[in-house]
Scaffold this motif. Structure first.
Motif, PDB file in Angstrom:
ATOM      1  N   THR A  54      -5.732  -6.706   5.504  1.00 21.48           N
ATOM      2  CA  THR A  54      -6.149  -5.543   4.718  1.00 21.48           C
ATOM      3  C   THR A  54      -5.484  -4.294   5.266  1.00 21.48           C
ATOM      4  O   THR A  54      -5.327  -4.131   6.485  1.00 21.48           O
ATOM      5  CB  THR A  54      -7.676  -5.381   4.717  1.00 21.48           C
ATOM      6  OG1 THR A  54      -8.033  -4.259   3.925  1.00 21.48           O
ATOM      7  CG2 THR A  54      -8.227  -5.224   6.121  1.00 21.48           C
ATOM      8  N   GLN A  55      -5.095  -3.409   4.343  1.00 22.61           N
ATOM      9  CA  GLN A  55      -4.445  -2.157   4.727  1.00 22.61           C
ATOM     10  C   GLN A  55      -5.464  -1.135   5.201  1.00 22.61           C
ATOM     11  O   GLN A  55      -5.187  -0.347   6.098  1.00 22.61           O
ATOM     12  CB  GLN A  55      -3.663  -1.615   3.516  1.00 22.61           C
ATOM     13  CG  GLN A  55      -3.169  -0.194   3.678  1.00 22.61           C
ATOM     14  CD  GLN A  55      -2.963   0.464   2.333  1.00 22.61           C
ATOM     15  OE1 GLN A  55      -3.514   0.023   1.335  1.00 22.61           O
ATOM     16  NE2 GLN A  55      -2.163   1.516   2.312  1.00 22.61           N
ATOM     17  N   GLU A  56      -6.630  -1.137   4.609  1.00 26.10           N
ATOM     18  CA  GLU A  56      -7.633  -0.110   4.882  1.00 26.10           C
ATOM     19  C   GLU A  56      -8.074  -0.121   6.347  1.00 26.10           C
ATOM     20  O   GLU A  56      -8.151   0.915   6.999  1.00 26.10           O
ATOM     21  CB  GLU A  56      -8.844  -0.336   3.980  1.00 26.10           C
ATOM     22  CG  GLU A  56      -9.911   0.730   4.122  1.00 26.10           C
ATOM     23  CD  GLU A  56     -11.088   0.457   3.208  1.00 26.10           C
ATOM     24  OE1 GLU A  56     -11.832   1.390   2.903  1.00 26.10           O
ATOM     25  OE2 GLU A  56     -11.268  -0.718   2.800  1.00 26.10           O
ATOM     26  N   ASP A  57      -8.360  -1.333   6.864  1.00 32.41           N
ATOM     27  CA  ASP A  57      -8.802  -1.459   8.255  1.00 32.41           C
ATOM     28  C   ASP A  57      -8.243  -2.774   8.793  1.00 32.41           C
ATOM     29  O   ASP A  57      -8.791  -3.839   8.531  1.00 32.41           O
ATOM     30  CB  ASP A  57     -10.324  -1.462   8.347  1.00 32.41           C
ATOM     31  CG  ASP A  57     -10.812  -1.438   9.793  1.00 32.41           C
ATOM     32  OD1 ASP A  57      -9.957  -1.549  10.707  1.00 32.41           O
ATOM     33  OD2 ASP A  57     -12.023  -1.325  10.017  1.00 32.41           O
ATOM     34  N   SER A  74      -5.637  -5.581   0.037  1.00 27.32           N
ATOM     35  CA  SER A  74      -6.120  -6.707   0.830  1.00 27.32           C
ATOM     36  C   SER A  74      -5.654  -8.020   0.232  1.00 27.32           C
ATOM     37  O   SER A  74      -5.384  -8.117  -0.978  1.00 27.32           O
ATOM     38  CB  SER A  74      -7.647  -6.709   0.927  1.00 27.32           C
ATOM     39  OG  SER A  74      -8.131  -5.472   1.413  1.00 27.32           O
ATOM     40  N   GLY A 109       0.810  -1.210   0.000  1.00 30.04           N
ATOM     41  CA  GLY A 109       0.000   0.000   0.000  1.00 30.04           C
ATOM     42  C   GLY A 109       0.838   1.252   0.000  1.00 30.04           C
ATOM     43  O   GLY A 109       0.522   2.242  -0.688  1.00 30.04           O
ATOM     44  N   ASP A 150      -5.528   3.104  -1.543  1.00 28.81           N
ATOM     45  CA  ASP A 150      -6.302   3.325  -0.341  1.00 28.81           C
ATOM     46  C   ASP A 150      -6.913   2.012   0.168  1.00 28.81           C
ATOM     47  O   ASP A 150      -7.545   1.996   1.221  1.00 28.81           O
ATOM     48  CB  ASP A 150      -7.419   4.351  -0.584  1.00 28.81           C
ATOM     49  CG  ASP A 150      -8.253   4.008  -1.797  1.00 28.81           C
ATOM     50  OD1 ASP A 150      -7.956   4.533  -2.872  1.00 28.81           O
ATOM     51  OD2 ASP A 150      -9.183   3.187  -1.664  1.00 28.81           O
ATOM     52  N   ARG A 151      -6.743   0.933  -0.612  1.00 31.61           N
ATOM     53  CA  ARG A 151      -7.132  -0.398  -0.134  1.00 31.61           C
ATOM     54  C   ARG A 151      -6.174  -1.425  -0.734  1.00 31.61           C
ATOM     55  O   ARG A 151      -5.984  -1.466  -1.948  1.00 31.61           O
ATOM     56  CB  ARG A 151      -8.556  -0.764  -0.502  1.00 31.61           C
ATOM     57  CG  ARG A 151      -8.879  -2.239  -0.188  1.00 31.61           C
ATOM     58  CD  ARG A 151     -10.311  -2.604  -0.478  1.00 31.61           C
ATOM     59  NE  ARG A 151     -11.210  -2.010   0.502  1.00 31.61           N
ATOM     60  CZ  ARG A 151     -12.525  -2.278   0.551  1.00 31.61           C
ATOM     61  NH1 ARG A 151     -13.058  -3.097  -0.340  1.00 31.61           N
ATOM     62  NH2 ARG A 151     -13.289  -1.701   1.468  1.00 31.61           N
TER      63      ARG A 151
END
Length: 342
Positions: free
Chosen positions: A89-92, A72, A63, A69-70
């Motif tokens: 996942t990078q987002e959350d 996974s 990322g 921005d995502r």
């Protein structure tokens, strides 16, 4: 400008050269960053870290390099799997072990079915995204890249990347970097699955061994109990048989000592012979049927079958005559063999 300009005609070439040098420098810096991140991901993949931690490190670094921005990692079981599981996942980072329906993600479905990377440059205009366009428009999704995770022809999942900035895209460098990372992650995932399968197999074998051990202990306990019960039965039966047999043999001998007719004498002698035979069997049970030494044994010796036949006829002749049956031994004078006479 890094030098004196001697004429107006030198301005444009000098500026173009400076811009090219700057772009080359930026490209070299990006390449150096990608190689460094790829090295760190490879080192993590070959370390003793758990798979979840390796994947978490990978999505974070991918990322950062690609500016998504995502980012996974989705794992599946086979190319026709209907469901997948988001394991990193990078987002959350909290959205892990999340089950998803593959059919709801056309780009993911296409990548898994074809086993080829899927690049969506303009998500809001691409025909593949028509069925989910109403969902991605509010999110402002611009580009999507899905890289399958394949190791030794085994489809394990996919690396999913998404950007929402209008000035961002997945160029050739980003695609090559993502493909390299996917190869490293696929190998780690396959090794982790093999390790899990071997571990489970070992645990199953250990469990089966323990169960078998307990079964053998129980069987051994029951065998000892049966042996004890057998010894008790043999002791009781042999004692209860021997005592009345001794009485019968005693009365039989008394009968032989008195005045008897020929037929009566034969009957008394037969009674004594059979009684002694039964008594011998009872005593044999007592000797051979005790404890761990109990076993069925055969004691071979030389026998005259012809004589045994004549003795059997003599002993059963009286009983046969009472039923109107005539017995006769049809045998040679002697027929010797080795056998066991019970």
């Amino acid at each position: 400008v890094d030098d004196w300009i001697r004429g107006a005609d030198e301005v444009v070439p000098r500026l173009e050269a400076a811009l090219r040098a700057g772009r080359l420098k930026d490209r070299e810096e990006r390449v150096r960053l990608r190689m460094g991140m790829l090295l760190e991901i490879t080192q993590a993949a070959t370390s003793s870290l758990e798979l979840e931690e390796i994947l978490r490190i990978a999505v974070d670094k991918v990322g950062r390099v690609t500016g998504t921005d995502r980012c996974s990692v989705v794992l599946v079981e086979g190319s026709h799997a209907r469901t997948g599981k988001v394991v990193a996942t990078q987002e959350d980072p909290s959205l892990v072990q999340l089950d998803i329906e593959v059919a709801r993600y056309p780009e993911l479905r296409r990548a898994l079915e074809t086993r080829e990377p899927v690049l969506i440059e303009e998500a809001q205009r691409d025909p593949l995204m028509a069925e989910v366009r109403t969902s991605i428009v509010p999110l402002g999704v611009k580009s999507i890249l899905v890289q399958p995770l394949i190791c030794q022809d085994d489809l394990l999942g996919a690396l999913f990347l998404r950007v929402s900035r209008m000035d961002a895209s997945f160029g050739r460098d980003e695609q090559e970097f993502t493909q390299a990372v996917a190869g490293v992650l696929a190998n780690s995932i396959r090794n982790a699955r093999l390790h899990t399968a071997v571990k489970k197999k070992r645990e199953d074998l250990e469990l089966a061994y323990v169960e078998r051990y307990h079964e053998l202990l129980e069987a051994n306990r029951r065998l000892k109990e049966l042996n004890r019960l057998k010894d008790e039965i043999i002791a009781v039966v042999s004692h209860d048989l021997r005592a009345p047999l001794q009485v019968l043999l005693g009365h039989g001998r008394l009968l032989l000592e008195g005045p008897l007719e020929s037929q009566q004498k034969q009957s008394a002698e037969a009674m004594i012979r059979q009684g002694k035979k039964i008594l011998g069997l009872v005593e044999s049970l007592l000797e051979k049927g005790k404890g761990e030494a109990a076993r069925l044994s055969i004691e071979p010796r030389v026998l005259d079958v012809a004589q045994l036949c004549r003795d059997a006829v003599n002993e059963l002749e009286i009983l046969a005559a009472e039923r109107g049956v005539s017995l006769r031994a049809d045998c040679p004078d002697s027929l010797m063999l080795i056998g066991e006479n019970s």
